[in-house]
Scaffold this motif. Structure first.
Motif, mmCIF file in Angstrom:
data_model
loop_
_atom_site.group_PDB
_atom_site.id
_atom_site.type_symbol
_atom_site.label_atom_id
_atom_site.label_comp_id
_atom_site.label_asym_id
_atom_site.label_seq_id
_atom_site.Cartn_x
_atom_site.Cartn_y
_atom_site.Cartn_z
ATOM 1 N N GLU A 122 48.188 56.700 -3.526
ATOM 2 C CA GLU A 122 48.113 57.585 -2.367
ATOM 3 C C GLU A 122 49.297 57.288 -1.468
ATOM 4 O OE1 GLU A 122 44.356 57.449 -0.371
ATOM 5 O OE2 GLU A 122 43.257 57.969 -2.192
ATOM 6 N N TYR A 123 49.732 58.286 -0.730
ATOM 7 C CA TYR A 123 50.840 58.088 0.196
ATOM 8 C C TYR A 123 50.417 57.104 1.277
ATOM 9 C CZ TYR A 123 52.659 62.207 -2.141
ATOM 10 O OH TYR A 123 53.089 63.097 -3.098
ATOM 11 N N GLN A 124 51.323 56.194 1.616
ATOM 12 C CA GLN A 124 51.030 55.189 2.631
ATOM 13 C C GLN A 124 51.217 55.742 4.040
ATOM 14 O OE1 GLN A 124 49.806 52.094 1.574
ATOM 15 N NE2 GLN A 124 49.760 53.339 -0.277
ATOM 16 N N THR A 125 52.177 56.649 4.199
ATOM 17 C CA THR A 125 52.434 57.241 5.514
ATOM 18 C C THR A 125 52.243 58.737 5.416
ATOM 19 O OG1 THR A 125 54.813 57.304 5.032
ATOM 20 C CG2 THR A 125 54.014 55.393 6.242
ATOM 21 N N ASN A 126 53.316 59.464 5.419
ATOM 22 C CA ASN A 126 53.313 60.914 5.366
ATOM 23 C C ASN A 126 53.989 61.339 4.066
ATOM 24 O OD1 ASN A 126 55.226 63.353 5.817
ATOM 25 N ND2 ASN A 126 53.616 63.658 7.334
ATOM 26 N N ARG A 127 53.414 62.286 3.354
ATOM 27 C CA ARG A 127 53.936 62.728 2.057
ATOM 28 C C ARG A 127 55.423 63.029 2.136
ATOM 29 N NH1 ARG A 127 55.493 67.398 -0.373
ATOM 30 N NH2 ARG A 127 55.047 67.638 -2.590
ATOM 31 N N ASN A 128 55.806 63.929 3.038
ATOM 32 C CA ASN A 128 57.200 64.356 3.089
ATOM 33 C C ASN A 128 58.144 63.221 3.463
ATOM 34 O OD1 ASN A 128 56.312 66.841 2.337
ATOM 35 N ND2 ASN A 128 56.788 67.867 4.250
ATOM 36 N N GLU A 129 57.706 62.329 4.328
ATOM 37 C CA GLU A 129 58.554 61.192 4.692
ATOM 38 C C GLU A 129 58.764 60.267 3.500
ATOM 39 O OE1 GLU A 129 56.979 59.311 8.209
ATOM 40 O OE2 GLU A 129 57.094 61.185 9.340
#
Length: 155
Positions: A122-129
């Motif tokens: 899973e993404y740890q922060t924001n997907r696009n970042e």
């Protein structure tokens, strides 16, 4: 600024879109030229805002990324909440950055010197970042043919 400012070449290729962006803010060409001369800080803010909008649009559409190095390929498939990764590692004197090395791998994917790793997180922060970070580290947007090929091969 969320990402990074577009390069001069990128701005030039998006000249029409930037003009439309300025028009939505009721800034015409004369006013833009005036802003650049009299208020460079505001001009920079407008360039940064436009850059973030472009990056956000591009990143939200990415489905696959790939990153090549001499002895390995990292293949990514992006989902809304997570990212899948296939690592193809070659333990042989083969340069995957060369045409010959790449072709060797495609002809010999089951060679004993080729190792595969698969994972999903899973993404740890924001997907696009996170996708932007992968691009900044050398990943390229792809259509996913290699990911799907190696995914079928390793399933």
């Amino acid at each position: 600024m969320k990402y990074r400012q577009l390069t001069k070449e990128q701005f030039e290729s998006l000249h029409h879109e930037f003009a439309q962006f300025l028009a939505t803010q009721k800034i015409d060409v004369n006013e833009w030229n005036n802003i650049k001369e009299t208020n460079p800080k505001l001009a920079e803010e407008e360039l940064n805002l436009f850059s973030d909008l472009v990056w956000e649009d591009v990143l939200s559409k990415i489905e696959y990324l790939e990153h090549f190095s001499k002895n390995s390929i990292n293949l990514f498939k992006t989902e809304e909440e997570s990212i899948s990764r296939i690592v193809v590692q070659v333990h042989k004197e083969v340069d995957l950055l060369s045409k010959e090395g790449y072709e060797w791998l495609l002809k010999n994917p089951k060679d004993d010197s080729v190792e595969y790793f698969k994972g999903n997180k899973e993404y740890q922060t924001n997907r696009n970042e996170e996708l932007f970070d992968l691009i900044e580290k050398g990943s390229q947007i792809s259509k996913g043919e290699l990911f799907e090929y190696f995914n079928r091969l390793t399933s």
